[in-house]
Design a protein around this motif. Sequence first.
Motif, PDB file in Angstrom:
ATOM      1  N   LEU A   1       0.479  -1.268   0.268  1.00  0.00           N
ATOM      2  CA  LEU A   1       0.039  -0.216  -0.156  1.00  0.00           C
ATOM      3  C   LEU A   1       0.741   1.243   0.277  1.00  0.00           C
ATOM      4  N   LEU A   2       0.456   2.010  -1.104  1.00  0.00           N
ATOM      5  CA  LEU A   2       1.088   3.398  -1.029  1.00  0.00           C
ATOM      6  C   LEU A   2       0.337   4.633  -0.283  1.00  0.00           C
ATOM      7  N   VAL A   3       0.686   5.275  -0.232  1.00  0.00           N
ATOM      8  CA  VAL A   3      -0.131   6.813   0.733  1.00  0.00           C
ATOM      9  C   VAL A   3       0.550   8.481   0.132  1.00  0.00           C
ATOM     10  N   GLY A   4       0.409   8.650   0.242  1.00  0.00           N
ATOM     11  CA  GLY A   4       0.767   9.613  -0.184  1.00  0.00           C
ATOM     12  C   GLY A   4       0.892  10.413  -1.372  1.00  0.00           C
ATOM     13  N   PRO A   5       1.661  11.972  -2.276  1.00  0.00           N
ATOM     14  CA  PRO A   5       3.318  12.025  -0.547  1.00  0.00           C
ATOM     15  C   PRO A   5       2.418  13.554  -0.727  1.00  0.00           C
ATOM     16  N   ASP A   6       3.174  13.622   0.241  1.00  0.00           N
ATOM     17  CA  ASP A   6       3.613  14.949   0.465  1.00  0.00           C
ATOM     18  C   ASP A   6       4.705  15.884  -0.182  1.00  0.00           C
ATOM     19  N   ALA A   7       4.966  17.023   0.313  1.00  0.00           N
ATOM     20  CA  ALA A   7       6.512  17.623  -0.886  1.00  0.00           C
ATOM     21  C   ALA A   7       6.681  18.425   0.653  1.00  0.00           C
ATOM     22  N   GLN A   8       8.042  19.321   0.812  1.00  0.00           N
ATOM     23  CA  GLN A   8       8.585  19.930   1.418  1.00  0.00           C
ATOM     24  C   GLN A   8      10.101  20.152   0.636  1.00  0.00           C
ATOM     25  N   ASP A   9       9.956  21.917   0.851  1.00  0.00           N
ATOM     26  CA  ASP A   9      10.907  22.425  -0.065  1.00  0.00           C
ATOM     27  C   ASP A   9      12.452  21.961   1.589  1.00  0.00           C
ATOM     28  N   ILE A  10      13.329  21.483   0.421  1.00  0.00           N
ATOM     29  CA  ILE A  10      14.953  21.521   1.516  1.00  0.00           C
ATOM     30  C   ILE A  10      16.317  21.560   1.405  1.00  0.00           C
ATOM     31  N   ASP A  11      17.159  22.235   1.387  1.00  0.00           N
ATOM     32  CA  ASP A  11      18.330  22.495   0.583  1.00  0.00           C
ATOM     33  C   ASP A  11      19.350  21.170   0.688  1.00  0.00           C
ATOM     34  N   ASN A  12      19.321  20.530   1.361  1.00  0.00           N
ATOM     35  CA  ASN A  12      20.546  19.419   1.230  1.00  0.00           C
ATOM     36  C   ASN A  12      19.898  18.371  -0.515  1.00  0.00           C
ATOM     37  N   ARG A  13      20.166  18.697  -0.895  1.00  0.00           N
ATOM     38  CA  ARG A  13      20.081  17.500  -2.238  1.00  0.00           C
ATOM     39  C   ARG A  13      20.482  15.950  -2.416  1.00  0.00           C
ATOM     40  N   PHE A  14      20.724  15.939  -1.256  1.00  0.00           N
ATOM     41  CA  PHE A  14      21.081  14.335  -0.566  1.00  0.00           C
ATOM     42  C   PHE A  14      20.494  13.344   0.087  1.00  0.00           C
ATOM     43  N   ASP A  15      19.342  14.326   0.427  1.00  0.00           N
ATOM     44  CA  ASP A  15      18.799  14.296   1.654  1.00  0.00           C
ATOM     45  C   ASP A  15      16.826  13.152   1.633  1.00  0.00           C
ATOM     46  N   VAL A  16      17.128  11.715   1.378  1.00  0.00           N
ATOM     47  CA  VAL A  16      16.062  11.389   0.953  1.00  0.00           C
ATOM     48  C   VAL A  16      16.081  10.264   2.248  1.00  0.00           C
ATOM     49  N   SER A  17      15.418  10.828   3.455  1.00  0.00           N
ATOM     50  CA  SER A  17      15.334   9.981   4.497  1.00  0.00           C
ATOM     51  C   SER A  17      13.406  11.045   4.398  1.00  0.00           C
ATOM     52  N   THR A  18      13.195   9.942   5.400  1.00  0.00           N
ATOM     53  CA  THR A  18      11.579  10.179   5.990  1.00  0.00           C
ATOM     54  C   THR A  18      11.626  10.669   7.321  1.00  0.00           C
ATOM     55  N   ALA A  19      10.223  10.811   7.373  1.00  0.00           N
ATOM     56  CA  ALA A  19      10.361  11.348   8.461  1.00  0.00           C
ATOM     57  C   ALA A  19       9.378  11.324   9.774  1.00  0.00           C
ATOM     58  N   THR A  20       8.918  10.708  10.765  1.00  0.00           N
ATOM     59  CA  THR A  20       7.557  10.493  11.400  1.00  0.00           C
ATOM     60  C   THR A  20       6.812  11.568  11.213  1.00  0.00           C
ATOM     61  N   ASP A  21       7.004  12.607  11.444  1.00  0.00           N
ATOM     62  CA  ASP A  21       5.701  13.985  11.199  1.00  0.00           C
ATOM     63  C   ASP A  21       5.612  13.450   9.870  1.00  0.00           C
ATOM     64  N   ARG A  22       6.252  13.738   9.057  1.00  0.00           N
ATOM     65  CA  ARG A  22       5.562  13.750   7.664  1.00  0.00           C
ATOM     66  C   ARG A  22       4.828  12.870   7.168  1.00  0.00           C
ATOM     67  N   LEU A  23       5.043  11.090   7.776  1.00  0.00           N
ATOM     68  CA  LEU A  23       4.233  10.558   7.440  1.00  0.00           C
ATOM     69  C   LEU A  23       2.406  10.475   8.191  1.00  0.00           C
ATOM     70  N   GLU A  24       2.529  10.893   9.524  1.00  0.00           N
ATOM     71  CA  GLU A  24       1.786  11.110  10.105  1.00  0.00           C
ATOM     72  C   GLU A  24       0.805  12.151   9.385  1.00  0.00           C
ATOM     73  N   TYR A  25       1.385  12.737   8.876  1.00  0.00           N
ATOM     74  CA  TYR A  25       0.960  14.210   7.872  1.00  0.00           C
ATOM     75  C   TYR A  25       0.171  13.126   6.975  1.00  0.00           C
ATOM     76  N   ILE A  26       0.654  12.814   6.421  1.00  0.00           N
ATOM     77  CA  ILE A  26       0.394  12.366   5.547  1.00  0.00           C
ATOM     78  C   ILE A  26      -0.716  10.926   5.491  1.00  0.00           C
ATOM     79  N   LYS A  27      -0.838  10.219   6.725  1.00  0.00           N
ATOM     80  CA  LYS A  27      -2.059   9.597   6.966  1.00  0.00           C
ATOM     81  C   LYS A  27      -3.033  10.360   7.245  1.00  0.00           C
ATOM     82  N   PHE A  28      -3.023  11.511   8.242  1.00  0.00           N
ATOM     83  CA  PHE A  28      -3.734  12.749   8.336  1.00  0.00           C
ATOM     84  C   PHE A  28      -4.979  13.016   6.799  1.00  0.00           C
TER      85      PHE A  28
END
Length: 215
Positions: A1-28
């Motif tokens: 199951l895939l749910v999402g996505p969201d989108a954020q502006d970031i400065d680090n072009r190598f950062d492909v991490s996921t964060a709990t708060d963003r996952l909770e936002y996607i669930k919401f």
Amino acid sequence: LLVGPDAQDIDNRFDVSTATDRLEYIKFKGSHSIKDINFRENIRTFAGIRAESDRGDFIVEESSVKGFFDIAGIKSPGLSAAPAITLAAIDLLKTSGANLSLKDNFITPRKHTLFMHLSAEEKAKKIAEDDRFGRMICRCEMITEGEIVEAIHRPVKATTMDAVKRRCRPGSGRCQGGFCGPRVQEIIARELNKDIKDVILDKANSYILTEELKK
């Protein structure tokens, strides 16, 4: 199951991490569209990075350097816009003076076997031609050894675990390669005549095996 996505502006072009708060936002947010989503069926999360144009639109043009074309800043609609972008790029090449001619030996989309979608008769015929199609490697996605070997030996070879996964899906199922991963690694090593320790996950240094712990 895939749910999402969201989108954020970031400065680090190598950062492909996921964060709990963003996952909770996607669930919401996802629950606003579909109630009672079973998030327990979500077994993995992903993030990607794309360059954002400061123009607010796609960039499809010849640059200040003649003969160098920018096809950039392509956001989500780019998937459906790709054919039109291609035609626009061809027009740019013509305008720039490129000598274009149709290829006589153009290769149309290459065929590959989708074993699980074959009829019983077609499966039996395929196995009779090549018994590797009778050996199931990925039980989650029902991918045979024959399909994996086909993926490895395409004109652009699939030489890593993730390359094979993208071509024919072993490791995409519920166990995420826990069962089939070692076998796929063995098949890649065998088909490419490589030491199994040299079969990597994807990019340089993404090693899987380094040495034996027990003899």
